[in-house]
Scaffold this motif. Structure first.
Motif, mmCIF file in Angstrom:
data_model
loop_
_atom_site.group_PDB
_atom_site.id
_atom_site.type_symbol
_atom_site.label_atom_id
_atom_site.label_comp_id
_atom_site.label_asym_id
_atom_site.label_seq_id
_atom_site.Cartn_x
_atom_site.Cartn_y
_atom_site.Cartn_z
ATOM 1 N N PHE A 26 -5.272 -12.903 4.490
ATOM 2 C CA PHE A 26 -6.022 -12.126 3.507
ATOM 3 C C PHE A 26 -5.585 -12.585 2.128
ATOM 4 O O PHE A 26 -4.495 -12.264 1.674
ATOM 5 C CB PHE A 26 -5.795 -10.631 3.698
ATOM 6 N N ASN A 40 0.040 -6.257 4.906
ATOM 7 C CA ASN A 40 0.229 -4.812 4.754
ATOM 8 C C ASN A 40 0.579 -4.220 6.109
ATOM 9 O O ASN A 40 0.882 -4.962 7.049
ATOM 10 C CB ASN A 40 -1.011 -4.169 4.101
ATOM 11 N N VAL A 41 0.548 -2.901 6.179
ATOM 12 C CA VAL A 41 1.057 -2.255 7.393
ATOM 13 C C VAL A 41 0.180 -2.547 8.623
ATOM 14 O O VAL A 41 0.640 -2.460 9.762
ATOM 15 C CB VAL A 41 1.257 -0.729 7.135
ATOM 16 N N THR A 42 -1.064 -2.920 8.400
ATOM 17 C CA THR A 42 -1.918 -3.197 9.570
ATOM 18 C C THR A 42 -2.259 -4.674 9.754
ATOM 19 O O THR A 42 -2.748 -5.058 10.808
ATOM 20 C CB THR A 42 -3.251 -2.412 9.507
ATOM 21 N N HIS A 43 -2.044 -5.495 8.741
ATOM 22 C CA HIS A 43 -2.425 -6.893 8.906
ATOM 23 C C HIS A 43 -1.431 -7.867 8.284
ATOM 24 O O HIS A 43 -0.947 -7.655 7.189
ATOM 25 C CB HIS A 43 -3.799 -7.179 8.287
HETATM 26 C C1 LIG Z 1 -4.605 -4.161 5.066
HETATM 27 O O1 LIG Z 1 -5.349 -5.190 4.470
HETATM 28 C C2 LIG Z 1 -6.615 -5.407 5.047
HETATM 29 C C3 LIG Z 1 -7.249 -6.575 4.352
HETATM 30 O O2 LIG Z 1 -7.231 -6.434 2.975
HETATM 31 C C4 LIG Z 1 -7.451 -4.151 4.925
HETATM 32 O O3 LIG Z 1 -8.682 -4.352 5.581
HETATM 33 C C5 LIG Z 1 -6.723 -2.982 5.541
HETATM 34 O O4 LIG Z 1 -7.440 -1.791 5.314
HETATM 35 C C6 LIG Z 1 -5.340 -2.844 4.927
HETATM 36 N N1 LIG Z 1 -4.600 -1.798 5.582
HETATM 37 C C7 LIG Z 1 -4.045 -0.811 4.910
HETATM 38 C C8 LIG Z 1 -3.320 0.214 5.735
HETATM 39 O O5 LIG Z 1 -4.089 -0.734 3.694
#
Ligand SMILES: *[C@@H]1O[C@H](CO)[C@@H](O)[C@H](O)[C@H]1NC(C)=O
Ligand SMILES: *[C@@H]1O[C@H](CO)[C@@H](O)[C@H](O)[C@H]1NC(C)=O
Ligand SMILES: *[C@@H]1O[C@H](CO)[C@@H](O)[C@H](O)[C@H]1NC(C)=O
Ligand SMILES: *[C@@H]1O[C@H](CO)[C@@H](O)[C@H](O)[C@H]1NC(C)=O
Ligand SMILES: *[C@@H]1O[C@H](CO)[C@@H](O)[C@H](O)[C@H]1NC(C)=O
Ligand SMILES: *[C@@H]1O[C@H](CO)[C@@H](O)[C@H](O)[C@H]1NC(C)=O
Length: 533
Positions: A26, A40-43
Motif C-alpha cells: 500500500f 497497519n494493523v490489518t495489512h
Molecule cells: C490498513 O490499510 C489499508 C490500505 O490503506 C486499508 O484498506 C485498511 O482499512 C487499513 N486498516 C486499518 C485498520 O486502518
C-alpha cells in the motif's frame, strides 16, 4: 554514529497526497520525497518469494524510483539471448571459477530506540515488523547488533554497574532496556528466522568510574593502562554481559572491540563512548580481553572478536597497528567498518587489509542515512537513500566485505528517540500514534541483497566495461548453486546490460531508470566450462 551539531528535524506534517495499492504494497506518496509501503494493523506487504529459478529461465526482482518494490519477472533464457544487441553499452563477464569471500550475513541493530518504537505498536504489528526483517516472508536478515548498555539511540545514558570501585562487578545487572527492548526483539527475530541468527555485541560507554572523565559522553579514555585494574574490569564487563545473555538462552556470534574508539578521543564528543587509540586496543586485547575471553569459554572457536568498528579513513591506522602484533592478532577474527564518510571511494583500504591479513573477514558493522550535514534526519520515502545504501553494499562486497549491518531497525518520524538529539533516518519508520509503520526505499534496497545472498554465498570474480559512476554490479554463487547478479542503475535513463560467463550464450536484461535489480540464474543454466585450477 558521529554527532552533528546542525540537527534538522524534518517533520511529517500530513503531506499525504495519494494512496494506491501496487502489488501487495500500500503505497503512500510524500511530495518532494518519495514513496513508502504502509503497514497497519490489518495489512502489510509480505515478500513470500520463491527463490529457486526453473531451468531455462532467469528470474528478476526490480525496485525503482517510481514505486516498484521487488517486482518479479520470469523470463525464458531464450528470449533474453535471441536478438541480443551486441553493441549494448554495459557488458559484465562473470568468472564462475573465480571464487572469493563467503557471506556472513546482513542485519540491523537492536537499539533501545528501535525497541521503544517497535513495542509502542499493537503487539501483532511489532511481531510483523520483526518478521519483515528476519522472517522467510521478509528480507531474511541473519545478523543483529546488540549494544552493551546505552548508545545515543537510548532515551537516557546508563551502564550495568555504576557502583564506584566495583572491580569484581558484583553489582552488575542488566538494565530495564535489555528486558523491555533488546531481549524481546532478539527472541522474536530468533523465532522468525529460518537462518541461524548471528548476534554481535558492541560497547558504547562503560560504567563512568572506569573512565578518565567520569561521564558516559564526552572525551574520555579508560583509566590507567592495559593490564591494569580498569582495563581488566572493562574486559570482565564484556564477559558478564555475554554470561547474563547466555543464562537467558541467548548466545552471541561476535563482539567488537569498542564501538567507534576514535570518537571518545575528540573534545566535546556528544555520544556515549570510550576513546581508545589502536595501541590501547592492541594492548587491551593482548593483556586482558583476549586471554579472558578464552578462559571464560568464549575463545575464537566460539565467539569472533571484530576490531576497528570505525570509519574507513581510519581503517588502515587501527587494523595495521593492532594486527601487526602477533599476540593481539591471534585473538582477532574480523575487522568491522562504519560508513560515516560519504565519497570515500575507492574502497581500497578494505583490499589492503584483506591482502595483508587474508584470515580476517571484513564486515560493515554500522550504517545509516541522514546522520549529518544539511540532510540530517528523516527524509521519508527518499529513493536517493536506497541508492546510497545499495552503492555502499555493492562496494563493500566487491572489496572483500562479508556482510552489512544497518543501524536502528526502526525510528520514529523525527528520527529518534536519541538522548543527545543525534537523529537519523531508518529503513522502517514507526508512527505509533497512528498505528502504522512505513517501509522506506532503504528497506527494499537492503532486501535486494539480504534476501538472496544467504550466509555461505560466495562472491564471484567478474570483469566489466562499466566505467560509469552511476552503475554498480556484483555477482555471487548462492547456497543453492544459483548465480545471483545484483545491479544498481542511478541514471535517469534505462540501460541494457549484457551478462556473459554464466549461461552458454550471453543474455541481456534491461534496467529501469533509478533502479535496483536482483537476478537469479538457475544452476542448470550454468555453462559447463571447466573451472580454473
Ligand atoms: C490498513 O490499510 C489499508 C490500505 O490503506 C486499508 O484498506 C485498511 O482499512 C487499513 N486498516 C486499518 C485498520 O486502518
Ligand atoms: C533525498 O535525500 C538526499 C539527501 O540524503 C537529497 O540530496 C535529495 O534531494 C533528496 N531527494 C528528494 C527527492 O528529496
Ligand atoms: C491484529 O490485532 C487486531 C486486534 O488487536 C486485529 O483487529 C487485527 O486483525 C490483527 N491483525 C492481524 C494481521 O492479525
Ligand atoms: C543496441 O544498443 C546500442 C547502445 O545501447 C543502441 O544505440 C542501439 O540502438 C541498439 N540497437 C538495437 C537494434 O536495439
Ligand atoms: C517463539 O515461538 C515459540 C514457539 O512457537 C512461542 O512459544 C514463543 O511465544 C515465541 N516467542 C516470541 C517472542 O515470539
Ligand atoms: C548523561 O547524559 C546527559 C545528557 O547528554 C549528560 O549531560 C550527562 O553528563 C550524562 N551523564 C553521565 C553520567 O555521563
Amino acid at each position: 554514529m558521529p554527532f552533528n551539531m546542525f540537527t534538522t528535524l524534518v517533520l511529517l506534517t500530513g503531506l499525504l497526497i495519494s494512496a494506491v495499492r501496487l502489488e501487495d504494497c500500500f503505497q503512500q506518496h510524500f511530495p518532494d520525497n518519495g514513496i513508502v509501503c504502509v503497514c497497519n494493523v490489518t495489512h502489510c506487504d509480505a515478500l513470500a518469494i520463491d527463490k529457486i529459478a526453473n531451468p531455462g529461465t532467469v528470474v528478476s526482482f526490480e525496485s525503482d524510483i517510481t514505486g516498484k518494490r521487488m517486482r518479479k519477472t520470469i523470463s525464458s533464457l531464450e528470449t533474453l539471448t535471441i536478438n541480443i544487441n551486441h553493441s549494448s553499452t554495459f557488458i559484465m563477464h562473470i568468472d564462475k571459477a573465480d571464487r572469493r569471500q563467503k557471506i556472513n550475513g546482513f542485519g540491523g541493530s537492536f537499539t533501545d530506540a528501535a525497541g521503544f518504537n517497535i513495542f509502542s505498536l499493537p503487539e501483532n504489528m511489532s511481531r510483523r515488523l520483526l518478521q519483515d526483517y528476519y522472517g522467510s516472508d521478509g528480507i531474511e536478515y541473519s545478523i543483529g547488533r546488540v549494544p552493551i548498555g546505552c548508545t545515543d539511540f537510548s532515551r537516557k545514558n546508563y551502564s550495568y554497574d555504576e557502583v564506584d570501585g566495583d572491580f569484581d562487578l558484583k553489582h552488575f545487572a542488566l538494565a530495564p532496556e535489555d528486558h523491555l527492548y533488546k531481549i524481546p526483539m532478539i527472541r522474536m527475530a530468533t523465532n522468525f528466522t529460518n537462518r541461524q541468527l548471528k548476534l554481535l555485541a558492541s560497547l558504547w560507554a562503560p560504567p563512568i568510574w572506569l573512565k578518565t572523565n567520569n561521564r558516559h559522553n564526552g572525551m574520555g579514555i579508560i583509566r590507567g593502562d592495559p593490564g591494569g585494574p580498569y582495563y581488566r574490569t572493562l574486559a570482565k564487563y564484556h564477559i558478564k554481559f555475554l554470561d547474563e545473555y547466555k543464562k537467558l538462552g541467548i548466545p552471541f556470534w561476535a563482539i567488537t572491540s569498542i564501538n567507534e574508539p576514535a570518537g571518545g578521543l575528540k573534545p566535546h564528543w556528544h555520544n556515549p563512548s570510550v576513546g581508545a587509540s589502536p595501541e590501547m586496543i592492541r594492548d587491551w586485547i593482548k593483556h586482558d580481553l583476549g586471554p579472558l575471553l578464552e578462559s571464560s569459554g568464549y575463545g575464537k572457536d566460539k565467539l569472533h572478536l571484530i576490531i576497528h568498528d570505525e570509519i574507513m579513513s581510519l581503517l588502515i591506522h587501527y587494523a595495521k597497528n593492532i594486527l601487526k602484533d602477533p599476540e593481539a592478532n591471534k585473538f582477532v577474527s574480523g575487522v568491522g567498518i562504519h560508513w560515516y564518510e560519504y565519497g570515500f571511494e575507492p574502497y581500497t583500504p578494505m583490499n589492503l587489509v584483506h591482502e595483508s591479513y587474508p584470515d580476517k573477514f571484513l564486515i560493515s558493522t554500522e550504517a545509516c542515512e541522514g546522520w549529518g550535514g544539511n540532510f540530517q534526519g528523516v527524509r521519508i520515502g527518499n529513493w536517493t537513500r536506497a541508492e546510497t545504501y545499495a552503492w555502499d553494499i555493492i562496494n563493500n562486497l566487491n572489496h572483500w566485505g562479508t556482510g552489512w549491518i544497518d543501524w536502528n531497525l526502526a525510528l520514529d518520524p523525527l528520527g529518534g528517540p536519541n538522548y543527545v538529539l543525534n537523529v537519523a533516518d531508518s529503513a522502517i519508520l514507526v508512527d505509533a500514534k497512528n498505528k502504522v509503520y512505513y517501509k522506506q526505499p532503504m528497506f527494499y534496497a537492503l532486501g535486494h541483497f539480504s534476501k538472496f545472498l544467504s550466509p555461505g554465498s560466495i562472491r564471484l570474480g567478474f570483469s566489466d566495461n562499466i566505467d560509469h559512476p552511476m552503475i554498480k554490479v556484483t555477482a555471487f554463487l548462492d547456497t543453492n548453486g544459483q548465480v545471483i547478479v545484483i545491479l544498481l542503475n542511478r541514471k535517469e535513463e534505462a540501460i541494457v546490460a549484457s551478462i556473459a560467463g554464466v549461461t552458454n550464450e550471453p543474455f541481456q536484461v534491461a534496467l529501469s531508470p533509478r533502479s535496483i535489480k536482483t537476478l537469479i540464474v538457475p544452476s542448470s543454466s550454468l555453462s559447463s566450462s571447466t573451472p580454473k585450477p
